[in-house]
Write an enzyme that holds these catalytic residues in place. Structure first.
Site, PDB file in Angstrom:
ATOM      1  N   SER A 128       1.097  -1.250   0.093  1.00  0.00           N
ATOM      2  CA  SER A 128      -0.006   0.032  -0.111  1.00  0.00           C
ATOM      3  C   SER A 128       0.738   1.219   0.109  1.00  0.00           C
ATOM      4  CB  SER A 128      -0.909  -0.164   1.307  1.00  0.00           C
ATOM      5  OG  SER A 128      -1.286   1.531   1.484  1.00  0.00           O
ATOM      6  N   GLU A 130       0.465   3.565   1.709  1.00  0.00           N
ATOM      7  CA  GLU A 130       0.400   4.193   3.194  1.00  0.00           C
ATOM      8  C   GLU A 130       1.766   3.681   3.607  1.00  0.00           C
ATOM      9  OE1 GLU A 130      -1.778   5.358   5.819  1.00  0.00           O
ATOM     10  OE2 GLU A 130      -2.833   6.099   3.977  1.00  0.00           O
ATOM     11  N   TYR A 152      -1.759  -0.043  10.864  1.00  0.00           N
ATOM     12  CA  TYR A 152      -1.910  -0.585   9.295  1.00  0.00           C
ATOM     13  C   TYR A 152      -0.536  -0.563   8.483  1.00  0.00           C
ATOM     14  CZ  TYR A 152      -3.590  -1.015   4.694  1.00  0.00           C
ATOM     15  OH  TYR A 152      -3.770  -1.331   3.129  1.00  0.00           O
ATOM     16  N   GLU A 284      -1.391  11.602  10.354  1.00  0.00           N
ATOM     17  CA  GLU A 284      -1.927  11.765   8.923  1.00  0.00           C
ATOM     18  C   GLU A 284      -1.110  11.637   7.997  1.00  0.00           C
ATOM     19  OE1 GLU A 284      -4.119  11.124   6.999  1.00  0.00           O
ATOM     20  OE2 GLU A 284      -5.821  12.351   7.521  1.00  0.00           O
TER      21      GLU A 284
HETATM   22  P1  NAP Z   1     -11.513  -4.776   1.572  1.00  0.00           P
HETATM   23  O1  NAP Z   1     -12.432  -4.362   0.672  1.00  0.00           O
HETATM   24  O2  NAP Z   1     -11.451  -4.115   3.051  1.00  0.00           O
HETATM   25  O3  NAP Z   1     -11.482  -6.562   1.773  1.00  0.00           O
HETATM   26  C1  NAP Z   1     -10.734  -7.109   2.730  1.00  0.00           C
HETATM   27  C2  NAP Z   1     -10.637  -8.443   2.263  1.00  0.00           C
HETATM   28  O4  NAP Z   1      -9.981  -9.192   3.296  1.00  0.00           O
HETATM   29  C3  NAP Z   1     -12.146  -8.920   2.666  1.00  0.00           C
HETATM   30  O5  NAP Z   1     -12.542 -10.161   1.906  1.00  0.00           O
HETATM   31  C4  NAP Z   1     -12.030  -9.581   4.188  1.00  0.00           C
HETATM   32  O6  NAP Z   1     -13.175 -10.441   4.356  1.00  0.00           O
HETATM   33  C5  NAP Z   1     -10.593 -10.118   4.076  1.00  0.00           C
HETATM   34  N1  NAP Z   1     -10.231 -10.243   5.506  1.00  0.00           N
HETATM   35  C6  NAP Z   1     -10.367  -9.263   6.542  1.00  0.00           C
HETATM   36  N2  NAP Z   1      -9.829  -9.849   7.732  1.00  0.00           N
HETATM   37  C7  NAP Z   1      -9.839 -11.177   7.428  1.00  0.00           C
HETATM   38  C8  NAP Z   1      -9.318 -12.179   8.231  1.00  0.00           C
HETATM   39  N3  NAP Z   1      -9.030 -12.197   9.561  1.00  0.00           N
HETATM   40  N4  NAP Z   1      -9.428 -13.646   7.756  1.00  0.00           N
HETATM   41  C9  NAP Z   1      -9.872 -13.808   6.338  1.00  0.00           C
HETATM   42  N5  NAP Z   1     -10.313 -12.544   5.695  1.00  0.00           N
HETATM   43  C10 NAP Z   1     -10.061 -11.375   6.093  1.00  0.00           C
HETATM   44  O7  NAP Z   1     -10.153  -4.252   0.878  1.00  0.00           O
HETATM   45  P2  NAP Z   1      -9.815  -4.013  -0.628  1.00  0.00           P
HETATM   46  O8  NAP Z   1      -9.920  -2.489  -0.895  1.00  0.00           O
HETATM   47  O9  NAP Z   1     -10.207  -5.084  -1.220  1.00  0.00           O
HETATM   48  O10 NAP Z   1      -8.061  -4.139  -0.563  1.00  0.00           O
HETATM   49  C11 NAP Z   1      -7.438  -5.329  -0.824  1.00  0.00           C
HETATM   50  C12 NAP Z   1      -6.130  -5.412  -0.311  1.00  0.00           C
HETATM   51  O11 NAP Z   1      -5.269  -4.499  -0.672  1.00  0.00           O
HETATM   52  C13 NAP Z   1      -5.968  -5.288   1.176  1.00  0.00           C
HETATM   53  O12 NAP Z   1      -4.971  -5.964   1.582  1.00  0.00           O
HETATM   54  C14 NAP Z   1      -5.826  -3.747   1.485  1.00  0.00           C
HETATM   55  O13 NAP Z   1      -5.173  -3.475   2.598  1.00  0.00           O
HETATM   56  C15 NAP Z   1      -4.964  -3.608   0.267  1.00  0.00           C
HETATM   57  N6  NAP Z   1      -4.721  -2.187  -0.359  1.00  0.00           N
HETATM   58  C16 NAP Z   1      -6.019  -1.725  -0.578  1.00  0.00           C
HETATM   59  C17 NAP Z   1      -5.934  -0.353  -1.101  1.00  0.00           C
HETATM   60  C18 NAP Z   1      -6.904   0.303  -1.863  1.00  0.00           C
HETATM   61  O14 NAP Z   1      -7.328   1.582  -1.959  1.00  0.00           O
HETATM   62  N7  NAP Z   1      -8.283  -0.249  -1.879  1.00  0.00           N
HETATM   63  C19 NAP Z   1      -4.888   0.224  -1.433  1.00  0.00           C
HETATM   64  C20 NAP Z   1      -3.624  -0.280  -1.200  1.00  0.00           C
HETATM   65  C21 NAP Z   1      -3.548  -1.733  -0.712  1.00  0.00           C
HETATM   66  P3  NAP Z   1     -14.643 -10.154   4.959  1.00  0.00           P
HETATM   67  O15 NAP Z   1     -15.469  -9.633   3.764  1.00  0.00           O
HETATM   68  O16 NAP Z   1     -15.177 -11.756   5.557  1.00  0.00           O
HETATM   69  O17 NAP Z   1     -14.380  -9.024   5.962  1.00  0.00           O
HETATM   70  O1  F7E Z   2      -9.256   7.843   4.148  1.00  0.00           O
HETATM   71  C1  F7E Z   2      -9.638  11.389   5.486  1.00  0.00           C
HETATM   72  C2  F7E Z   2      -8.691  10.527   6.044  1.00  0.00           C
HETATM   73  O2  F7E Z   2     -10.049   5.837   5.044  1.00  0.00           O
HETATM   74  C3  F7E Z   2      -8.573   8.946   3.079  1.00  0.00           C
HETATM   75  C4  F7E Z   2      -7.242   1.990   2.415  1.00  0.00           C
HETATM   76  O3  F7E Z   2      -7.745   1.103   1.356  1.00  0.00           O
HETATM   77  O4  F7E Z   2      -6.294   3.511   0.823  1.00  0.00           O
HETATM   78  C5  F7E Z   2      -7.167   3.303   2.129  1.00  0.00           C
HETATM   79  O5  F7E Z   2      -7.018   3.957   3.032  1.00  0.00           O
HETATM   80  C6  F7E Z   2      -8.367  10.065   3.681  1.00  0.00           C
HETATM   81  C7  F7E Z   2      -7.633  10.035   4.950  1.00  0.00           C
HETATM   82  O6  F7E Z   2      -8.589   5.491   3.142  1.00  0.00           O
HETATM   83  C8  F7E Z   2     -12.891  11.212   7.037  1.00  0.00           C
HETATM   84  O7  F7E Z   2      -8.139  11.215   7.197  1.00  0.00           O
HETATM   85  C9  F7E Z   2     -11.452  12.725   6.219  1.00  0.00           C
HETATM   86  O8  F7E Z   2      -6.859  10.974   5.253  1.00  0.00           O
HETATM   87  O9  F7E Z   2     -10.763   6.537   2.683  1.00  0.00           O
HETATM   88  P1  F7E Z   2      -9.795   6.503   3.790  1.00  0.00           P
HETATM   89  P2  F7E Z   2      -7.000   5.526   3.609  1.00  0.00           P
HETATM   90  O10 F7E Z   2      -6.708   5.889   4.870  1.00  0.00           O
HETATM   91  O11 F7E Z   2      -6.317   6.429   2.532  1.00  0.00           O
HETATM   92  C10 F7E Z   2      -5.008   2.793   1.277  1.00  0.00           C
HETATM   93  C11 F7E Z   2      -3.889   2.959   0.194  1.00  0.00           C
HETATM   94  C12 F7E Z   2      -5.054   1.490   1.996  1.00  0.00           C
HETATM   95  O12 F7E Z   2      -3.905   0.623   1.683  1.00  0.00           O
HETATM   96  C13 F7E Z   2      -5.853   1.426   2.801  1.00  0.00           C
HETATM   97  O13 F7E Z   2      -6.255  -0.203   2.910  1.00  0.00           O
HETATM   98  O14 F7E Z   2      -9.606  10.470   3.911  1.00  0.00           O
HETATM   99  N1  F7E Z   2     -10.764  11.349   6.171  1.00  0.00           N
HETATM  100  N2  F7E Z   2     -12.774  12.311   6.760  1.00  0.00           N
HETATM  101  C14 F7E Z   2     -11.714  10.467   6.279  1.00  0.00           C
HETATM  102  N3  F7E Z   2     -11.406   9.220   6.192  1.00  0.00           N
HETATM  103  C15 F7E Z   2     -12.571   8.326   6.845  1.00  0.00           C
HETATM  104  N4  F7E Z   2     -12.514   7.197   6.359  1.00  0.00           N
HETATM  105  N5  F7E Z   2     -13.786   9.154   7.081  1.00  0.00           N
HETATM  106  C16 F7E Z   2     -14.104  10.263   7.422  1.00  0.00           C
HETATM  107  O15 F7E Z   2     -14.873  10.611   7.852  1.00  0.00           O
END
Ligand code: NAP
Ligand code: F7E
Length: 327
Positions: A128, A130, A152, A284
């Site tokens: 990520s 992050e 995370y 942040e």
């Molecule tokens: P997501 O929608 O939150 O999906 C997470 C998946 O992980 C779900 O299928 C969830 O299952 C499963 N999971 C969570 N905890 C588990 C556990 N203890 N045992 C088994 N399964 C578990 O995430 P996503 O957005 O698709 O992201 C996919 C991956 O990419 C994650 O690793 C995330 O950290 C990473 N990532 C995401 C982003 C982004 O912007 N979306 C960016 C960079 C990296 P349940 O449905 O049962 O909860």
């Molecule tokens: O926050 C700000 C918050 O929770 C984005 C995950 O997929 O991308 C995701 O992580 C920004 C942050 O995503 C609210 O402070 C303001 O700066 O949508 P988010 P994230 O933290 O960027 C990365 C790449 C991953 O890997 C992660 O798995 O938005 N923000 N107000 C808020 N965020 C939330 N959730 N809720 C608010 O009310």
């Protein structure tokens, strides 16, 4: 013969799009899901409901090595996409221990099981942006130093290093994607883009009055999840395993998301949005913006869906759900 892939986290946003992508390429697709998901399919398998007759689901727990070992032993795998994780950054501040347990141990268990049982299986780790956290340079590339700012992010840095360590120590094909934020109508409701698009839609149909948010000035590099899963697959088709940044190279603020989402519905976000300090994070990540030149050159990957089109697609989808009372 059809290639076989295992997706952990198949019920999540990315897992569902990746399953579609791999099925479209003729793969046999297996997924690990929590046992409870098989018992309440309507609630927990919603994102893959349309694929259930085409994928094979195995109950498994990321927290248990025997459980992962037994699934990996059952299927002759060519590729494994390890997407399962506690992926909500804010939650990781509230319970860093379980985030660490799931994300670090889970990744180690999958890698160790593959090493024992399927050493030739290609492995993808969901890294990520992050991991860059308090960024050392803008934009960020594969060579930018990590400075994680949340439990995370620490868990993902550890997963990244574990993945590289298995690659270097055992000669396994282990690749990491360093993916910047990617969203879609399937994004979880707690993430900020979907929180905004779903709230704007609910406000429009009279099911919600106000929207409370945290830091409106935080900026992210937001792309479309459907496009990002193609990059994951491409990484595992290379001659050699490597790590790749996947990003759009453009950045927008949370305020921009509000402005864009509400205006699709003919509304002004300033009439509805309140600031609530409880949504601010202890630390942040202010400015993430990725340079995906390596993915462009080596994977032939390029994002096409822009920020406005992404948000509009999410708003229109949420408007339908809100009109039917489903959100
Ligand atoms: P997501 O929608 O939150 O999906 C997470 C998946 O992980 C779900 O299928 C969830 O299952 C499963 N999971 C969570 N905890 C588990 C556990 N203890 N045992 C088994 N399964 C578990 O995430 P996503 O957005 O698709 O992201 C996919 C991956 O990419 C994650 O690793 C995330 O950290 C990473 N990532 C995401 C982003 C982004 O912007 N979306 C960016 C960079 C990296 P349940 O449905 O049962 O909860
Ligand atoms: O926050 C700000 C918050 O929770 C984005 C995950 O997929 O991308 C995701 O992580 C920004 C942050 O995503 C609210 O402070 C303001 O700066 O949508 P988010 P994230 O933290 O960027 C990365 C790449 C991953 O890997 C992660 O798995 O938005 N923000 N107000 C808020 N965020 C939330 N959730 N809720 C608010 O009310």
């Amino acid at each position: 013969m059809a290639r076989t892939a295992l997706i952990t986290g198949i019920t999540g946003q990315d897992g569902s799009y990746l399953a579609e992508h791999l099925l479209g390429l003729g793969y046999e697709v297996h997924g690990i899901v929590r046992r409870v998901a098989l018992e309440s399919q309507r609630q927990r398998l919603g994102r893959i409901a349309h694929l259930l007759d085409r994928v094979v689901l195995h109950p498994g727990m990321l927290e248990s090595y025997p459980s992962i070992y037994s699934v990996v032993g059952r299927v002759d795998l060519d590729e494994c996409y390890h997407l399962a994780a506690q992926s909500f950054v804010a939650e990781s501040f509230d319970d860093g221990f379980s985030t660490m347990q799931t994300n670090v141990m889970g990744t180690h268990f999958v890698l160790a099981a593959l090493k024992e049982l399927r050493p030739r299986c290609r492995f993808y780790f969901a890294g990520s942006s992050e991991m860059f956290g308090k960024v050392r340079e803008v934009p960020q590339t594969e060579d930018t130093v990590f400075h994680p700012r949340s439990p995370y992010a620490v868990s993902k840095v550890t997963g990244f290093h574990l993945t590289r360590n298995f690659r270097e120590s055992y000669g396994m094909f282990c690749a990491s994607g360093i993916l910047f934020n990617h969203e879609s109508p399937r994004r979880g409701l707690e993430f900020v883009t979907r929180k905004i698009t779903s709230s704007a839609a609910r406000i429009k149909v009279g099911r919600q009055q106000r929207l409370a948010l945290g830091n409106l000035d935080a900026r992210r590099d937001w792309g479309h999840a459907r496009e990002y899963v193609a990059a994951m697959h491409a990484m595992l088709q290379q001659d050699d395993p490597d790590d790749y940044v996947v990003a759009t190279g453009r950045t927008n603020s949370v305020r921009d998301v509000c402005e864009c989402a509400f205006s699709v519905l003919g509304l002004d976000y300033r009439d509805y949005v309140d600031l609530d300090p409880k949504y601010y994070r202890p630390a942040e990540v202010e400015l993430l913006i990725g340079d995906a030149a390596k993915a462009r050159e080596q994977l032939d990957w390029e994002p096409r869906i822009g920020f406005e089109a992404l948000i509009e697609e999410m708003v229109r989808s949420d408007l339908e759900l809100a009109s039917r009372g489903e959100i």
